[in-house]
Design an enzyme around this catalytic site. Structure first.
Site, mmCIF file in Angstrom:
data_model
loop_
_atom_site.group_PDB
_atom_site.id
_atom_site.type_symbol
_atom_site.label_atom_id
_atom_site.label_comp_id
_atom_site.label_asym_id
_atom_site.label_seq_id
_atom_site.Cartn_x
_atom_site.Cartn_y
_atom_site.Cartn_z
ATOM 1 N N ASP A 145 10.292 -6.347 -8.572
ATOM 2 C CA ASP A 145 9.642 -5.176 -9.169
ATOM 3 C C ASP A 145 10.451 -3.890 -8.986
ATOM 4 O OD1 ASP A 145 7.205 -3.932 -10.422
ATOM 5 O OD2 ASP A 145 7.417 -2.728 -8.610
ATOM 6 N N GLY B 58 7.485 6.945 -11.483
ATOM 7 C CA GLY B 58 6.451 6.531 -10.523
ATOM 8 C C GLY B 58 5.403 7.584 -10.253
ATOM 9 N N ARG C 150 7.738 1.918 0.746
ATOM 10 C CA ARG C 150 9.039 2.619 0.924
ATOM 11 C C ARG C 150 9.724 2.398 2.270
ATOM 12 N NH1 ARG C 150 9.458 3.030 -4.366
ATOM 13 N NH2 ARG C 150 8.516 4.854 -5.309
ATOM 14 N N ASN D 184 7.188 3.918 -15.016
ATOM 15 C CA ASN D 184 7.735 2.744 -15.688
ATOM 16 C C ASN D 184 6.876 1.519 -15.375
ATOM 17 O OD1 ASN D 184 9.383 1.048 -17.079
ATOM 18 N ND2 ASN D 184 10.939 0.895 -15.483
ATOM 19 N N HIS E 250 1.887 -4.622 -14.027
ATOM 20 C CA HIS E 250 1.652 -3.442 -14.876
ATOM 21 C C HIS E 250 1.799 -3.663 -16.389
ATOM 22 C CE1 HIS E 250 5.975 -3.389 -14.178
ATOM 23 N NE2 HIS E 250 5.888 -2.759 -13.022
ATOM 24 N N ASP F 36 0.331 0.238 -8.527
ATOM 25 C CA ASP F 36 1.767 0.534 -8.600
ATOM 26 C C ASP F 36 2.050 1.877 -7.911
ATOM 27 O OD1 ASP F 36 4.452 0.359 -9.057
ATOM 28 O OD2 ASP F 36 4.339 0.563 -11.231
ATOM 29 N N ASN G 258 11.369 -3.278 -3.069
ATOM 30 C CA ASN G 258 12.488 -2.370 -3.396
ATOM 31 C C ASN G 258 12.654 -1.270 -2.350
ATOM 32 O OD1 ASN G 258 10.108 -1.162 -4.327
ATOM 33 N ND2 ASN G 258 11.075 -0.190 -6.079
ATOM 34 N N HIS H 299 -0.164 -4.267 -5.580
ATOM 35 C CA HIS H 299 1.101 -3.699 -6.077
ATOM 36 C C HIS H 299 1.274 -2.269 -5.576
ATOM 37 C CE1 HIS H 299 4.121 -3.491 -9.639
ATOM 38 N NE2 HIS H 299 4.429 -2.608 -8.720
HETATM 39 O O1 DOR Z 1 7.299 3.844 -12.071
HETATM 40 C C1 DOR Z 1 7.713 2.981 -11.311
HETATM 41 N N1 DOR Z 1 8.094 3.270 -10.052
HETATM 42 N N2 DOR Z 1 7.813 1.716 -11.763
HETATM 43 C C2 DOR Z 1 8.397 0.758 -11.051
HETATM 44 O O2 DOR Z 1 8.451 -0.352 -11.515
HETATM 45 C C3 DOR Z 1 8.992 1.058 -9.722
HETATM 46 C C4 DOR Z 1 8.358 2.235 -9.115
HETATM 47 C C5 DOR Z 1 9.123 2.764 -7.933
HETATM 48 O O3 DOR Z 1 9.528 1.973 -7.078
HETATM 49 O O4 DOR Z 1 9.261 3.998 -7.821
#
Ligand code: DOR
Length: 428
Positions: free
Chosen positions: A153, A325, A65, A279, A233, A306, A95, A61
Site C-alpha cells: 500500500d 493523504g 509511520r 491517493n 480504498h 487510510d 510503508n 488500513h
Molecule cells: O493518500 C495516501 N497516502 N494514499 C496512500 O496510498 C498512501 C498514503 C500515505 O502513506 O501517505
C-alpha cells in the site's frame, strides 16, 4: 476488575443482537450480556442510556509511520488517535522506514505497540522487498512474527507476474493480499482526479481507469490463483462494478472504502487545499453515489480510514508538491454515523463494516460481544455533536479536509481488554 455497562443498546450483528441490554465485563472478558444485570459489589458502572454498545471498532488500513517517520506520527500518537476515535484495534501499513518487509520490523512494531500502544496493533507486511515491486518479501516469516496480511500500500504492485506470485504464496500462508490498485503509467504524475475539475483548476489528473485496470487485473489474478484478495480504498463506480461481478462469480474478494471517498468529490479541490490531496483521489458525484450503494448492498465489506498523517510543514505546500493523504481516525465514526442518519446504512451494517468484517478478513479477535470473548468495546453516543478541531487531535497529523465540520454521533467510551482507554474524548 469488574465493569458494568448499563442501559445502552447492544448491537452485535455476529450474534444477531440489537436490543437494550447491560454488559458485564470481568477482567479482560465479556462475562454477560443480559436485559438487566445488577451491579456486583465493587464493580464500576458506566451509564450508557441513549448510547450504542458495540464490538470494538477495527480500522484495517492506517499508517502509523513508525519506524522512520516519527515526525508524522508514532505508534503512541496514532493508537491514541485510534482510541479517541472509538477504535480498539488497527492494522498498520508497511510503508515505514525501514519498510515492514521482514520479521524483525513486524516484531519491532508489536513491541512498540505493547509498550506505547493505546489499542491493538496488527502489522501488515510488505508484498515486495522495500515495496519496490521486484522481489517478494518473506511472507511466511512475517506471518510467524505476527503479520496479518501483505500489502505494498502506498504503491501499486506494477508487475503482474510479481502480483501473481504473491497471490500464490499468500495462499500457502493464508494471508489476504491487500491491493493498492493503481496503474502507475496511467496515473502518471497526476495530483487529483482527471475530469472537469482538474481541467478547470489546471492540475494534472489521474484517470479513474488507472485504478480500474488494476482492479480488473487483480480480480483475474485472484480468480486464477484462488488467493484472498482485499481491494484497498475503492474509489470509482467502475471498480465497484468489477468487484460486484467478481463476487457474483465466486472470486474470494473483499473491498474497503474510506469515509472521505463517501463524502467528498473532486469539487473539494477548488481552493487548492492540500488537505484534499489523497491517493486515490476524490472522485465525482456519480462515484460517491456508486460507493454508497455498494456499501449498502454488501459489495463493499469494510469502512477503513487510510489514516495518513503528514507533518504540517510538508503538507502545507503548493498542491503539486504536497504529499498524498489525510488523517481519518478521529473523524471516521461520526462521519459514518451521518450515513446512518441519511439512511445509507443501518447501525448494524456500520458495525459489520467497522468491526465484524475487518476481524473476519484479517482473522483477528473481535467483532462480537458474546460472553467469553475479549472485552473490546466501543460505546457510541449517536446524539453527541461536536465541531472537528484538528488542533485537539491526538494524532500528530492535522491534515483533514473535515476541519470545522459539525458532526454528530461520536464515540463516548473505548474499552480494550476490559480497561477504559478513552472516555468522553479523553485518553485515560
Ligand atoms: O493518500 C495516501 N497516502 N494514499 C496512500 O496510498 C498512501 C498514503 C500515505 O502513506 O501517505
Amino acid at each position: 476488575m469488574r465493569l458494568l455497562i448499563k442501559g445502552g443498546t447492544v448491537i452485535d450483528p455476529a450474534a444477531g443482537i440489537k436490543e437494550k441490554a447491560d454488559v458485564l465485563i470481568q477482567g479482560e472478558k465479556v462475562a454477560a450480556v443480559e436485559k438487566k444485570i445488577r451491579r456486583p459489589a465493587g464493580a464500576e458502572e458506566i451509564k450508557a442510556d441513549g448510547c450504542l454498545v458495540v464490538p470494538g471498532l477495527i480500522d484495517m488500513h492506517v499508517h502509523l509511520r513508525e519506524p522512520g517517520y516519527e515526525y508524522k506520527e508514532t505508534i503512541a500518537t496514532g493508537t491514541a488517535a485510534a482510541a479517541a476515535g472509538g477504535f480498539t484495534a488497527v492494522a498498520c501499513m508497511p510503508n515505514t522506514n525501514p519498510v515492514c518487509d521482514q520479521p524483525t520490523v513486524v516484531e519491532y512494531i508489536l513491541r512498540r505497540a505493547e509498550a506505547a500502544g493505546f489499542c491493538r496493533v496488527y502489522p501488515i507486511g510488505a508484498i515486495t522487498k522495500g515495496q519496490e515491486g521486484r522481489e517478494l518479501a518473506e511472507m511466511g516469516q512475517m506471518k510467524e512474527a505476527g503479520a496479518v496480511a501483505v500489502s505494498d500500500d502506498g504503491r501499486p504492485v506494477a508487475d503482474a507476474r510479481i502480483m501473481r506470485l504473491a497471490m500464490e504464496y499468500s495462499r500457502a500462508f493464508d494471508l489476504p493480499v491487500i491491493s493498492h490498485c493503481e496503474d502507475p503509467n496511467l496515473a502518471a504524475e497526476g495530483v487529483m482526479h482527471e475530469g472537469y475539475w482538474s481541467t478547470v483548476l489546471g492540475l494534472r489528473g489521474m484517470p479513474a481507469a488507472a485504478e480500474e485496470v488494476m482492479v480488473a487485473r487483480d480480480l483475474i489474478l485472484a480468480e486464477v490463483t484462488g488467493a484472498r484478495l482485499h481491494i484497498a480504498h475503492v474509489s470509482t463506480a467502475r471498480s465497484v462494478d468489477l468487484i460486484r461481478a467478481a463476487k457474483a462469480r465466486g472470486v474470494q474478494v473483499t473491498a474497503e472504502v474510506t469515509p472521505h471517498h463517501l463524502y467528498l468529490t473532486d469539487a473539494a479541490v477548488q481552493e487548492y487545499d492540500p488537505d484534499t490531496k489523497v491517493n486515490p483521489p476524490l472522485r465525482t458525484e456519480a462515484d460517491v453515489r456508486a460507493l454508497r450503494k455498494a456499501l449498502a448492498d454488501g459489495t463493499i465489506d469494510v469502512i477503513a480510514t487510510d489514516h495518513a498523517p503528514h507533518a504540517p510543514e510538508e503538507k502545507k505546500r503548493e498542491y503539486n508538491y504536497a504529499p498524498f493523504g489525510m488523517v481519518g481516525l478521529e473523524t471516521a465514526l461520526p462521519l459514518m454515523a451521518g450515513l446512518v442518519r441519511e439512511g445509507v446504512l443501518t447501525w448494524e451494517q456500520l458495525v459489520e463494516k467497522m468491526s465484524v468484517n475487518p476481524a473476519r478478513i484479517l482473522k483477528v479477535p473481535g467483532g462480537t460481544l458474546v460472553p467469553g470473548t475479549t472485552a473490546d468495546i466501543t460505546i457510541i453516543d449517536p446524539e453527541a455533536e461536536k465541531v472537528v478541531d484538528p488542533e485537539k487531535f491526538y494524532s500528530r497529523g492535522r491534515n483533514t479536509p473535515f476541519r470545522g465540520w459539525k458532526l454528530k454521533g461520536w464515540p463516548k467510551v473505548t474499552i480494550k481488554g476490559g480497561r477504559i482507554i478513552m472516555i468522553e474524548g479523553r485518553i485515560v
